[in-house]
Design a protein around this motif. Structure first.
Motif, PDB file in Angstrom:
ATOM      1  N   THR A 307       0.865  -1.329   0.287  1.00 55.91           N
ATOM      2  CA  THR A 307      -0.004   0.018   0.063  1.00 55.91           C
ATOM      3  C   THR A 307       0.974   1.318  -0.040  1.00 55.91           C
ATOM      4  OG1 THR A 307      -1.954   0.963   1.240  1.00 55.91           O
ATOM      5  CG2 THR A 307      -0.118   0.402   2.508  1.00 55.91           C
ATOM      6  N   TRP A 308       1.939   1.073   0.488  1.00 51.60           N
ATOM      7  CA  TRP A 308       3.052   2.296   0.683  1.00 51.60           C
ATOM      8  C   TRP A 308       3.984   2.213  -0.725  1.00 51.60           C
ATOM      9  CZ3 TRP A 308       2.342  -0.717   5.100  1.00 51.60           C
ATOM     10  CH2 TRP A 308       1.561   0.108   6.156  1.00 51.60           C
ATOM     11  N   GLN A 314       5.813   5.395  -5.832  1.00 52.96           N
ATOM     12  CA  GLN A 314       5.689   5.372  -4.407  1.00 52.96           C
ATOM     13  C   GLN A 314       7.297   5.200  -4.177  1.00 52.96           C
ATOM     14  OE1 GLN A 314       2.601   2.484  -4.053  1.00 52.96           O
ATOM     15  NE2 GLN A 314       1.791   3.655  -2.645  1.00 52.96           N
ATOM     16  N   ARG A 350       1.041   6.576   0.963  1.00 51.82           N
ATOM     17  CA  ARG A 350      -0.203   5.841   0.689  1.00 51.82           C
ATOM     18  C   ARG A 350      -1.263   6.588  -0.107  1.00 51.82           C
ATOM     19  NH1 ARG A 350      -4.703   3.161   5.137  1.00 51.82           N
ATOM     20  NH2 ARG A 350      -5.333   1.666   3.770  1.00 51.82           N
ATOM     21  N   THR A 353      -1.097   5.352  -3.674  1.00 52.49           N
ATOM     22  CA  THR A 353      -1.422   3.882  -4.122  1.00 52.49           C
ATOM     23  C   THR A 353      -2.276   4.029  -5.109  1.00 52.49           C
ATOM     24  OG1 THR A 353      -2.022   1.766  -3.188  1.00 52.49           O
ATOM     25  CG2 THR A 353      -3.263   3.806  -2.320  1.00 52.49           C
ATOM     26  N   LYS A 355      -3.719   0.792  -5.747  1.00 51.34           N
ATOM     27  CA  LYS A 355      -4.377  -0.552  -5.187  1.00 51.34           C
ATOM     28  C   LYS A 355      -5.780  -0.276  -5.073  1.00 51.34           C
ATOM     29  CE  LYS A 355      -2.823  -3.314  -2.479  1.00 51.34           C
ATOM     30  NZ  LYS A 355      -2.301  -3.963  -1.011  1.00 51.34           N
TER      31      LYS A 355
END
Length: 458
Positions: A307-308, A314, A350, A353, A355
């Motif tokens: 997530t990070w 990232q 985050r 992200t 995701k």
């Protein structure tokens, strides 16, 4: 006998302001003061104060039977100091009961444990000092940002002197094992691990107010009955969550606080106690070592760090930030250090992200992950320029460390000489005073007025 370990995290996001490319080099202030003040005041009113007040009532009503643990990030405490000091006062009041434990964690709520051991250790030391300042005790149990853990991190935490560490009871790590035992770290057998029960924790923090959940509505007696029905040998029930779950994620109108108030009485009926993390680490023996070669956390279904660090944006931001970690640590400049703390906070990564997640992510001012990345990289560009300008950029880290060590040693030497001068001056004054007293003793008539007798004439 079964025991519940109840733990709450307190951390506050530091909101960055909109920072353009053309601001680099001209504007060195990166924060949205209005949003930061509003955010902490809002969460204090809607969550922290009523939740902490309820926990204090529970302790007063149940004596030392009910116990609870907290950890606070250093940057979160700074925000509370500025905008909601009443929260810290309430925590100190809870601390005075003797039924509360405060844990250690990284000062910035960042990800330094993944990349830089020296920065990680320094952060933890600073946070522990702040906890000692406010609550009078040095933490004995550690909790990493978002429960991040691996065998390597466990080894370093053990070397810092901690007795235990909190982490996630992830299925891909446990396999057939249960999270309801105390385990030990694979590389540091003296470090005990307390694993979060994912279901029991998320039933409260994520699902409590969800009317479509098949467990809705959740009542305290049913919740405790589920715990009591676990196999007799499974004695440790770790329920970990953010304190903001009480009032923000689960609004006060859902009767979440009433649910908590009823827990001690229901638990007592079933012979279930409450314990702090340190009590578990001191009393319970680990049943096995837990091997965690790959890093885990309590975030998302994967329970990892994706997530990070799951996409190229990232990773680029993360690597660029920590490329100056050693220079920041060596230079130890107060203004740079504060920005370093805020830029390390895990929420900055985050927001980038891509995701999909079942939990809605509020990106604040950002319209997309790329928007968050662009804004952060602009700020990071200015920050790195400041770090490099602090000392000549052509000096490598080893040279810089040597230079600053020399300066520090010279300063220490001057300080010692000044203290020696003061000591010698005091000694001279003492000798001079003693000399004056001795002179007076040898000439007792000195200083007295002579009396002359006048003879009369015949």
């Amino acid at each position: 006998m079964k025991t519940i370990c109840l733990y709450f995290e307190i951390h506050q996001i530091i909101h960055l302001k909109r920072y353009r490319f053309f601001d680099i080099g001209t504007d060195h202030y990166y924060y949205d003061d209005y949003e930061n003040e509003y955010g902490i005041a809002d969460i204090a009113e809607r969550s922290y104060m009523p939740a902490l007040g309820t926990l204090l009532e529970m302790i007063k009503a149940n004596g030392d039977y009910f116990k609870v643990a907290f950890s606070l990030s250093g940057v979160g405490m700074e925000q509370l100091e500025m905008h909601a000091p009443q929260v810290l006062e309430k925590l100190q009041e809870l601390n005075d009961t003797g039924c509360v434990e405060f844990l250690a964690e990284p000062y910035s709520h960042g990800l330094s444990s993944l990349v830089n051991e020296e920065s990680f250790a320094k952060e933890v030391k600073r946070q522990c000092a702040k906890m000692k300042e406010y609550f009078g005790h040095s933490p004995k149990v550690f909790r990493n940002s978002s429960l991040i853990y691996s065998d390597d991190i466990g080894l370093q935490v053990s070397q810092m002197g901690f007795k235990g560490m909190l982490t996630e009871g992830a299925k891909h790590v446990l396999g057939w094992k249960s999270p309801h035992y105390v385990y030990s770290s694979a590389m540091a057998p003296n470090l005990k691990l307390l694993l979060r029960d994912i279901k029991l924790s998320d039933d409260i923090s994520l699902r409590f107010n969800n009317s479509e959940w098949d467990g809705y509505p959740l009542f305290a007696d049913n919740y405790i009955r589920e715990i009591a029905s676990l196999p007799q040998e499974e004695q440790v029930i770790n329920i970990f969550m953010e304190l903001s779950a009480l009032g923000i994620a689960q609004p006060l109108s859902s009767n979440i606080l009433e649910f908590f108030k009823a827990l001690p009485a229901c638990a007592k009926e079933k012979g279930i106690t409450f314990s702090t993390p340190t009590e578990l680490c001191m009393k319970m023996k680990p049943v096995d070592r837990l091997d965690v070669p790959d890093t885990l956390s309590w975030v998302d279904e994967e329970r990892d760090v994706s997530t990070w660090l799951g996409n190229p944006m990232q990773r680029e931001a993360f690597n660029k930030l920590y490329s100056v970690a050693d220079r920041v640590r060596i230079a130890d400049d107060p203004r740079i250090n504060q920005d370093w703390d805020y830029l390390q906070a895990s929420n900055n990564f985050r927001f980038m992200t891509t995701k999909p997640s079942n939990i809605v992510l509020d990106r604040g001012i950002y319209s997309s992950p790329f928007d968050a990345f662009t804004n952060y990289m602009n700020i990071l560009g200015d920050f790195i320029n400041r770090v490099n300008n602090l000392y000549p950029a052509d000096i490598d880290n080893d040279e810089l460390a040597g230079l600053l060590t020399t300066i520090k040693n010279q300063g220490d030497e001057l300080e010692m000489k000044e203290k020696e001068i003061i000591r010698l001056q005091a000694k001279i004054e003492k000798i001079e005073e003693a000399t004056k007293k001795d002179t007076k003793k040898k000439r007792p008539g000195m200083g007295k007025k002579k009396t002359t007798v006048k003879k009369e004439k015949p």
